[in-house]
Design a protein around this motif. Structure first.
Motif, PDB file in Angstrom:
ATOM      1  N   ILE A   1       9.634  17.826 -33.502  1.00 36.73           N
ATOM      2  CA  ILE A   1       9.482  16.378 -33.298  1.00 36.73           C
ATOM      3  C   ILE A   1       9.880  16.037 -31.866  1.00 36.73           C
ATOM      4  O   ILE A   1      10.966  16.394 -31.419  1.00 36.73           O
ATOM      5  CB  ILE A   1      10.337  15.590 -34.307  1.00 36.73           C
ATOM      6  N   PHE A   2       9.000  15.306 -31.173  1.00 36.00           N
ATOM      7  CA  PHE A   2       9.225  15.010 -29.762  1.00 36.00           C
ATOM      8  C   PHE A   2       9.197  13.508 -29.459  1.00 36.00           C
ATOM      9  O   PHE A   2       9.382  13.118 -28.311  1.00 36.00           O
ATOM     10  CB  PHE A   2       8.187  15.732 -28.904  1.00 36.00           C
ATOM     11  N   ASP A   3       8.963  12.679 -30.473  1.00 38.09           N
ATOM     12  CA  ASP A   3       8.950  11.239 -30.233  1.00 38.09           C
ATOM     13  C   ASP A   3      10.016  10.572 -31.095  1.00 38.09           C
ATOM     14  O   ASP A   3      10.316  11.005 -32.213  1.00 38.09           O
ATOM     15  CB  ASP A   3       7.568  10.640 -30.539  1.00 38.09           C
ATOM     16  N   LEU A   4      10.589   9.504 -30.551  1.00 39.35           N
ATOM     17  CA  LEU A   4      11.724   8.851 -31.196  1.00 39.35           C
ATOM     18  C   LEU A   4      11.328   8.182 -32.508  1.00 39.35           C
ATOM     19  O   LEU A   4      12.125   8.149 -33.455  1.00 39.35           O
ATOM     20  CB  LEU A   4      12.330   7.826 -30.243  1.00 39.35           C
ATOM     21  N   GLU A   5      10.114   7.672 -32.604  1.00 36.69           N
ATOM     22  CA  GLU A   5       9.695   6.987 -33.831  1.00 36.69           C
ATOM     23  C   GLU A   5       9.734   7.937 -35.027  1.00 36.69           C
ATOM     24  O   GLU A   5      10.289   7.601 -36.083  1.00 36.69           O
ATOM     25  CB  GLU A   5       8.277   6.420 -33.663  1.00 36.69           C
ATOM     26  N   ARG A   6       9.151   9.120 -34.888  1.00 34.62           N
ATOM     27  CA  ARG A   6       9.179  10.098 -35.980  1.00 34.62           C
ATOM     28  C   ARG A   6      10.615  10.544 -36.282  1.00 34.62           C
ATOM     29  O   ARG A   6      10.995  10.702 -37.444  1.00 34.62           O
ATOM     30  CB  ARG A   6       8.343  11.331 -35.627  1.00 34.62           C
TER      31      ARG A   6
ATOM     32  N   LEU B   1      18.218  13.054 -27.171  1.00 35.69           N
ATOM     33  CA  LEU B   1      17.654  12.698 -28.475  1.00 35.69           C
ATOM     34  C   LEU B   1      18.757  12.446 -29.505  1.00 35.69           C
ATOM     35  O   LEU B   1      18.675  11.512 -30.311  1.00 35.69           O
ATOM     36  CB  LEU B   1      16.715  13.805 -28.959  1.00 35.69           C
TER      37      LEU B   1
ATOM     38  N   ASP C   1      14.025  20.435 -32.692  1.00 35.69           N
ATOM     39  CA  ASP C   1      13.743  20.492 -31.261  1.00 35.69           C
ATOM     40  C   ASP C   1      12.458  21.227 -30.922  1.00 35.69           C
ATOM     41  O   ASP C   1      12.022  21.174 -29.763  1.00 35.69           O
ATOM     42  CB  ASP C   1      14.913  21.069 -30.455  1.00 35.69           C
TER      43      ASP C   1
ATOM     44  N   THR D   1      17.898  17.480 -22.794  1.00 38.70           N
ATOM     45  CA  THR D   1      16.951  16.670 -23.572  1.00 38.70           C
ATOM     46  C   THR D   1      17.400  16.585 -25.022  1.00 38.70           C
ATOM     47  O   THR D   1      17.310  15.522 -25.657  1.00 38.70           O
ATOM     48  CB  THR D   1      15.542  17.272 -23.476  1.00 38.70           C
TER      49      THR D   1
ATOM     50  N   PRO E   1       4.452  17.955 -36.244  1.00 37.93           N
ATOM     51  CA  PRO E   1       5.453  16.893 -36.145  1.00 37.93           C
ATOM     52  C   PRO E   1       5.602  16.041 -37.406  1.00 37.93           C
ATOM     53  O   PRO E   1       6.635  15.370 -37.564  1.00 37.93           O
ATOM     54  CB  PRO E   1       4.966  16.052 -34.958  1.00 37.93           C
ATOM     55  N   ASP E   2       4.614  16.070 -38.293  1.00 38.65           N
ATOM     56  CA  ASP E   2       4.713  15.292 -39.530  1.00 38.65           C
ATOM     57  C   ASP E   2       5.213  16.109 -40.719  1.00 38.65           C
ATOM     58  O   ASP E   2       5.467  15.543 -41.787  1.00 38.65           O
ATOM     59  CB  ASP E   2       3.349  14.677 -39.868  1.00 38.65           C
TER      60      ASP E   2
ATOM     61  N   SER F   1      20.201   9.066 -28.989  1.00 38.92           N
ATOM     62  CA  SER F   1      19.353   8.029 -29.577  1.00 38.92           C
ATOM     63  C   SER F   1      19.611   7.897 -31.075  1.00 38.92           C
ATOM     64  O   SER F   1      19.659   6.776 -31.611  1.00 38.92           O
ATOM     65  CB  SER F   1      17.876   8.339 -29.321  1.00 38.92           C
TER      66      SER F   1
END
Length: 347
Positions: A234-239, A278, A231, A274, A205-206, A281
């Protein structure tokens, strides 16, 4: 072809076009491709013919020891029919990112474009480390850059068919030295030609942010960079928001993969709904111009001819879903037309 001749144009496999001629565009697909790992490319690894009885099991990945045939998009007649079906469903263009290591076929793409009337924009450069020829280990950054410049201005892989985008440039997690050299070459080639770059990030994710930071540190405009496969990464909105804030375009390109099963890692693959949440968002945080979408079809079993959704899925099924979920016509147009048009236009 010179850079000045390309500036302000979009380069398809049939030649340059004016940006206004580009309609709804899939930004990451494979039409002719062999994505089998190099060590498995043998006739005895093909497995069974694909049928209605086994297509789900082949896709799910369990119970069949050999399924190499699934990974080969080498049937030009079927590819032509599938691309024509996409056009019938409302699509206008495909960015075809089969690059070095994945058996690119520029002449085949040119025949398919001529036979369907669909704009095909070809990628160039190299896929991940293990798909590259061992001789690439000893090559210099400038050598890679020169090759990619030639693929855009002269012709790619022994043909006179010219690429219209750089990528998908392959990265892994951890990122290898060879992959970094190829990326550095891609940045030089992009600066020399005005092309945009598509990045295949590693499955961490990073890693997309690592690539974005690397490109920014090199002084290259992040606005000309597309990061693929968000997809499955990355699974979190912050990243996700941090990545978009860096200026890159984020690409949700696994539309149509509706099963949580993902054979290449232990993630839970999101479904199309999903993905759309995203993207909503991102839009709410001011990033409408940072989003593109596609299917990344690279398996036979995702083609309609073999029981899959085909290249028309986004136009046939996802666009109506977007409207039902409150996406405006302007937002849909930005994601499918304006953003691709801007990225594919040489600067």
């Amino acid at each position: 072809m010179t850079r000045n001749e390309l500036a302000g144009k979009i380069q398809t496999v049939l030649g340059p076009i004016e940006p206004v001629a580009l309609g709804r565009t899939l930004m990451h697909e494979h039409v002719l491709c062999d994505i089998r790992p190099p060590g498995t490319r043998a006739d005895n690894d093909l497995g069974p013919e694909i049928t209605l009885e086994n297509v789900w099991q082949i896709n799910y990945g369990r119970g069949l020891k050999r399924a190499g045939r699934k990974y080969m998009l080498d049937l030009e007649d079927i590819a032509t029919r599938e691309v024509a079906m996409m056009k019938h469903d409302g699509g206008d263009a495909i960015v075809e990112l089969t690059c070095g290591g994945l058996s690119p076929d520029p002449d085949g793409l040119r025949r398919i474009a001529a036979g369907t009337g669909v704009h095909l924009i070809m990628g160039c450069g190299y896929y991940v480390n293990d798909y590259q020829d061992a001789r690439n280990q000893g090559r210099s950054v400038d050598d890679f850059a020169g090759e990619m410049i030639g693929q855009i201005l002269t012709g790619a892989w022994g043909t006179d068919v010219r690429a219209g985008m750089i990528g998908e440039i392959g990265c892994q997690a951890p990122w290898t030295d060879l992959e970094k050299k190829v990326m550095q070459g891609a940045l030089i080639a992009a600066a020399a030609t005005g092309a945009a770059i598509n990045v295949h990030p590693g499955r961490d994710p990073d890693q997309p942010q690592e690539v974005a930071d690397f490109i920014k540190a090199a002084g290259h405009p992040t606005e000309r960079i597309v990061i693929s496969h968000i997809d499955r990464t990355i699974f979190d909105l912050e990243r996700l928001l941090r990545l978009a804030d860096s200026g890159v375009t984020v690409e949700f390109d696994l539309f149509g993969q509706e099963s949580s099963y993902y054979g290449l890692s232990d993630i839970d693959m999101p479904n199309d709904a999903t993905r759309l949440r995203l993207i909503r968002s991102l839009i709410e945080h001011g990033h409408l111009d940072r989003v593109v979408i596609s299917h990344d079809i690279c398996y036979r079993t995702r083609l309609a001819s073999f029981g899959g959704h085909g290249y028309g899925h986004i136009f046939r099924n996802v666009v109506p879903m977007m409207a039902q979920r409150g996406y405006s016509e302007d937002e849909i147009d930005a994601i499918l037309v304006r953003n691709p048009r801007r990225l594919l236009t040489f600067v």
